[in-house]
Motif scaffolding. Structure first.
Motif, short mmCIF file in Angstrom:
data_model
loop_
_atom_site.label_atom_id
_atom_site.label_comp_id
_atom_site.label_asym_id
_atom_site.label_seq_id
_atom_site.Cartn_x
_atom_site.Cartn_y
_atom_site.Cartn_z
N GLN A 5 0.85 -1.18 0.00
CA GLN A 5 0.00 0.00 0.00
C GLN A 5 0.89 1.23 0.00
N VAL A 6 0.44 2.26 -0.67
CA VAL A 6 1.09 3.56 -0.61
C VAL A 6 0.09 4.48 0.06
N ALA A 7 0.45 4.99 1.23
CA ALA A 7 -0.45 5.82 2.01
C ALA A 7 0.16 7.19 2.24
N GLY A 8 -0.69 8.16 2.40
CA GLY A 8 -0.27 9.53 2.67
C GLY A 8 -1.45 10.44 2.42
N TYR A 9 -1.33 11.64 2.91
CA TYR A 9 -2.42 12.59 2.70
C TYR A 9 -2.43 13.08 1.26
N SER A 10 -3.49 13.76 0.90
CA SER A 10 -3.67 14.28 -0.45
C SER A 10 -2.48 15.17 -0.85
N PRO A 108 -5.00 -3.65 6.70
CA PRO A 108 -3.77 -4.07 7.39
C PRO A 108 -2.60 -4.47 6.49
N PHE A 109 -2.67 -4.18 5.20
CA PHE A 109 -1.62 -4.61 4.29
C PHE A 109 -0.31 -3.86 4.55
N PRO A 110 0.83 -4.42 4.11
CA PRO A 110 2.11 -3.72 4.27
C PRO A 110 2.07 -2.37 3.57
N LYS A 111 2.57 -1.34 4.28
CA LYS A 111 2.45 0.03 3.78
C LYS A 111 3.78 0.74 3.64
N VAL A 112 3.82 1.61 2.64
CA VAL A 112 4.83 2.64 2.52
C VAL A 112 4.07 3.94 2.74
N VAL A 113 4.52 4.75 3.68
CA VAL A 113 3.81 5.98 4.03
C VAL A 113 4.66 7.18 3.63
N ILE A 114 4.01 8.13 2.97
CA ILE A 114 4.70 9.36 2.58
C ILE A 114 4.30 10.47 3.56
#
Length: 172
Positions: A5-10, A108-114
């Motif tokens: 997953q790639v997560a982060g705000y807009s 709950p998937f593995p994430k990369v967070v920006i």
């Protein structure tokens, strides 16, 4: 099938990161698919207005599938909302090497967070299964985090970690 997953705000750089990952992985002859959460409306716009497939749905078809050479275009509506697990079943059927998920932060998937701004650090406390953090310049993280951290503009280092850490089991 691997997924990240790639997560982060807009406007944090999620789409740009995903585009770079796709480009690099295609050079490695990997099949890559992206599932994006579209949280703005309950329905997606369709691009086949006036075509037979749109007419079939207007008559009540639950879904349409259009096949053209090496391309398949599907549009399905169902009574209940589609889940990320529903979307992943399609990817498994297609034997995709890597699925990149944009959005669905609570899954709950593995994430990369920006992290783009100092106030975005709060996101790290809300998410689970963070595998790496990508930072815009001049962001200081709490020293208690024990997760690989990369500068967003140092894509080569991140990609090296990604290939060795996330995808290494692919060939096992």
């Amino acid at each position: 099938m691997k997924l990240i997953q790639v997560a982060g705000y807009s406007n944090s750089g999620k789409t740009t990161l995903i585009e770079k990952l796709i480009t690099y992985l295609k050079r490695k002859d990997m099949s890559v698919s992206v599932i994006k959460h579209h949280g703005h409306e309950n329905r997606l716009a369709v691009f086949d207005t006036g075509k037979d497939s749109a007419k079939f749905r207007e008559c009540g078809a639950t879904g349409t599938t259009v096949v053209a050479g090496n391309t398949v275009q599907m549009h399905f509506n169902k009574e209940a909302n589609w889940s990320i697990k529903d979307a992943l079943k399609f990817q498994q059927f297609l034997k995709i090497d890597l699925v990149i998920i944009e959005g669905f932060k609570k899954e709950p998937f593995p994430k990369v967070v920006i992290v783009k701004k100092e106030e975005d650090i709060e996101l790290l406390e809300q998410l689970e299964n963070i595998q790496a953090i990508l930072l815009w310049k001049n962001i200081e993280l709490p020293t208690t985090l024990e997760v690989p951290t990369f500068l967003l503009d140092d894509f080569e280092s991140f990609f090296s970690w990604f290939m060795n850490g996330v995808l290494e089991e692919r060939n096992e």
